[in-house]
Design an enzyme around this catalytic site. Sequence first.
Site, PDB file in Angstrom:
ATOM      1  N   ARG A 110     -48.911 -23.307 -31.877  1.00 61.99           N
ATOM      2  CA  ARG A 110     -48.858 -22.758 -30.299  1.00 61.99           C
ATOM      3  C   ARG A 110     -50.389 -22.603 -30.015  1.00 61.99           C
ATOM      4  O   ARG A 110     -50.489 -22.911 -28.816  1.00 61.99           O
ATOM      5  CB  ARG A 110     -48.109 -21.636 -30.312  1.00 61.99           C
ATOM      6  CG  ARG A 110     -47.744 -21.382 -28.757  1.00 61.99           C
ATOM      7  CD  ARG A 110     -47.101 -20.046 -28.594  1.00 61.99           C
ATOM      8  NE  ARG A 110     -45.480 -20.420 -28.634  1.00 61.99           N
ATOM      9  CZ  ARG A 110     -44.900 -20.416 -27.205  1.00 61.99           C
ATOM     10  NH1 ARG A 110     -45.592 -20.648 -26.112  1.00 61.99           N
ATOM     11  NH2 ARG A 110     -43.755 -20.983 -27.305  1.00 61.99           N
ATOM     12  N   GLU A 124     -45.071 -12.510 -22.678  1.00 61.72           N
ATOM     13  CA  GLU A 124     -46.560 -12.741 -23.341  1.00 61.72           C
ATOM     14  C   GLU A 124     -47.498 -13.433 -22.115  1.00 61.72           C
ATOM     15  O   GLU A 124     -48.596 -13.250 -22.394  1.00 61.72           O
ATOM     16  CB  GLU A 124     -46.125 -13.956 -24.313  1.00 61.72           C
ATOM     17  CG  GLU A 124     -45.311 -13.467 -25.467  1.00 61.72           C
ATOM     18  CD  GLU A 124     -45.035 -14.529 -26.396  1.00 61.72           C
ATOM     19  OE1 GLU A 124     -45.338 -14.371 -27.561  1.00 61.72           O
ATOM     20  OE2 GLU A 124     -44.532 -15.318 -25.699  1.00 61.72           O
TER      21      GLU A 124
END
Length: 781
Positions: free
Chosen positions: A327, A730
């Site tokens: 990621r 997030e």
Amino acid sequence: MKPIRGEAFEADATIRGGAHVSQRHDSAHKHVTGEAVYIDDMVEPIGTLHGCLGLSTVANGAILSVDLEAVRAAPGVVGVLTAVDIPGENDISPTGRHDEPVFAETEVLFHGQPIFAVIAETRDAARRACLKAEITYEERPPVIDILDTADDPRLVTPPLTLARGDAAQALESAPHRLDGTMRIGGQDHFYLEGQIAMALPGEDGDVQVFSSTQHPSEVQHMVAHVLGVPSNAVTVEVRRMGGGFGGKETQGNIFAAVAAVAAKRFGRAVKVRPDRDDDMVATGKRHDFLVDYDVGFDANGRIQAIDYTYAARCGYSSDLSGPVTDRALFHCDNAYYYPAVKAVSAPLFTNTVSNTAFRGFGGPQGVVACERVIEEIAYALGKDPLEVRRANFYGTDDRNVTPYHQTVEDNVIHRVVDELEASSDYQARRAEILAFNRESRIIKRGIALTPVKFGISFTATHFNQAGALVHVYTDGSVHLNHGGTEMGQGLFTKVAQIVAEEFQIDLDRVKITATTTGKVPNTSATAASSGTDLNGMAAQVAARTIKDRLIAFAADFYDVPAESVVFSANRVDVGGHAMSFAELVKQAYVARVQLSAAGFYKTPKIHWDRDKGTGRPFYYYAYGAACSEVSIDTLTGEYQVERTDILHDVGKSLNPAIDLGQVEGGFIQGMGWLTTEELWWDGKGRLRTHAPSTYKIPLASDRPLIFNTRLAEWSENAERAVRRSKAVGEPPFMLAVSVLEALSMAVASTADYRICPRLDAPATPERVLTAIERLKAAGAA
């Protein structure tokens, strides 16, 4: 038509607490009064025992001998567990790589690795007994830092490469080119409630586990694996956590497993709650990275090619380092288009605790390094970094393909940044700051406006699924259960609002219940910002199933068209006549209509081929921007965040109050990571920042003196996410990059903005002061 046997009542115009309205967190009053029940607040069964882990005192070495006789003989000790006492597999690795034992057997690979567990009548007795162990090691030189891996670059999991275009050729032909390295520090989760588990033995080999975990199904599977029993013998329950932030996605496994093994071994309830110091030493953290970059660009600052290497300190085992470092690459572009790009991950083995998930899951590290590149270009060309950012933004019809070959179809970053630039008065303030710095000798100021584009979905496609269970009782009250976990973020409240909206009943008619593997099986972790997206949609599916049954029943019973059965504000209109929701439910029950339903949802459109580095790993993107202003004392390196303005995109907000709280909280946590929170291991691999006295999270006094936060009220998710909302957990974390960039500008002023400060994170006052002295020396040379 049969007569309507409805009640006479005055209908409310709207329900109380439906979707898209601000509603307080369901446990907010309990949090502030202390009434909220966490695992350590639960009434302990008679005879509950307490466990404590015995941790290694070296970072790398063979275990030569383990003498636990004094431990067993200590007051209050009931027994001691080691690897030989594990009835099933001595392994809790979440990815199935069998590289994470419950208890070390022949060697230890990090300082603080569990070797045994003491089970005693009291927690104090267990902790004291642990200290009596006599263990001898044959020590080996440890590999602690990323830089230590140069001679032995072992990987804990296979790396990833993302590539599009010919980056090497484009770099060679670029008019301008520069390269550099950035160090990005890790972060401890520092949840208010530490790790904890309590296990209760049952009959037929069963065990019930109360665990502070974001992933009840994984704890269930791990406990079953360690006990050597099928998953149906283990039930895991969690009503709430006192914070998680990713630290309770996999790191709670060992505490639950030890409690369960002890509970079955001694036939009594067992609780394991480590001391904060042991918690910080023995559990994983955000990965720290060393990022190398080589970028080619033109005179306008537009990037033509870039080559990245993201090397991460992963620790002694794989844990979630594979997807975390993946990621990081997925976000090495942030909001910018790269015509040619190559990005490679290096998930490196070190003799430190195995690092793990943390809010953003590697994405923040990708974004920070990307913004350093933008900053480097700006200083090299003498431009405002915002001008360079704009020059590189993704387009809408072209220049819109990511390094992983997903087309960006929902780009709103231009509008978000334009609106924030105007509302924050960025240009006038920047001009004022430049003038101030010319006259001020000691205090220097800086300002930065940075964007965020964050992909939403688990990159492991199979995790993008969720289940829910909804019961409607004959009095019209509703029982709601789903696979998501509540860690203070307001997930339970949002999902309850969705169900209330579907049935058109007041929110207080929906009972929020604890997450349990006995009701909804095989759930994914509450992570990747997808808790509401997945569980909210699953709950909506279940509620709509029941609602459709009620409509079909009413249409048949009263002989009216189905479209004439309308739910609105605690009542149901049937062919022009009204009755309460509860009355219709009673009638349906008598007619033997099923009033319970399971809901299931899987995210559409997404797919990912890791071997090829191509696909559509994300369902959609969330966007945001922050403008931060700072002032620094050039004699000490100390600084203050003077003002922050945020505009963030959450789609059509399900609960603006909760979403604003998530944006503000995420920003502050991100600011802590980039400024004050520093992890430090000594040469022997001992974590020295292992308590509040040595590890500095932000205080209330560290928040921006002026803090303006707004949601993009015009936004609606272009994809069919639950009620057109967007994830909020997030993405706001990365808005804090604006603080680091503002500090960098203030530091750069000491050399007339001619040199990029290359300020690494966390930008502690010591690092700021060192950078100032370095720039002053370079400017004078």
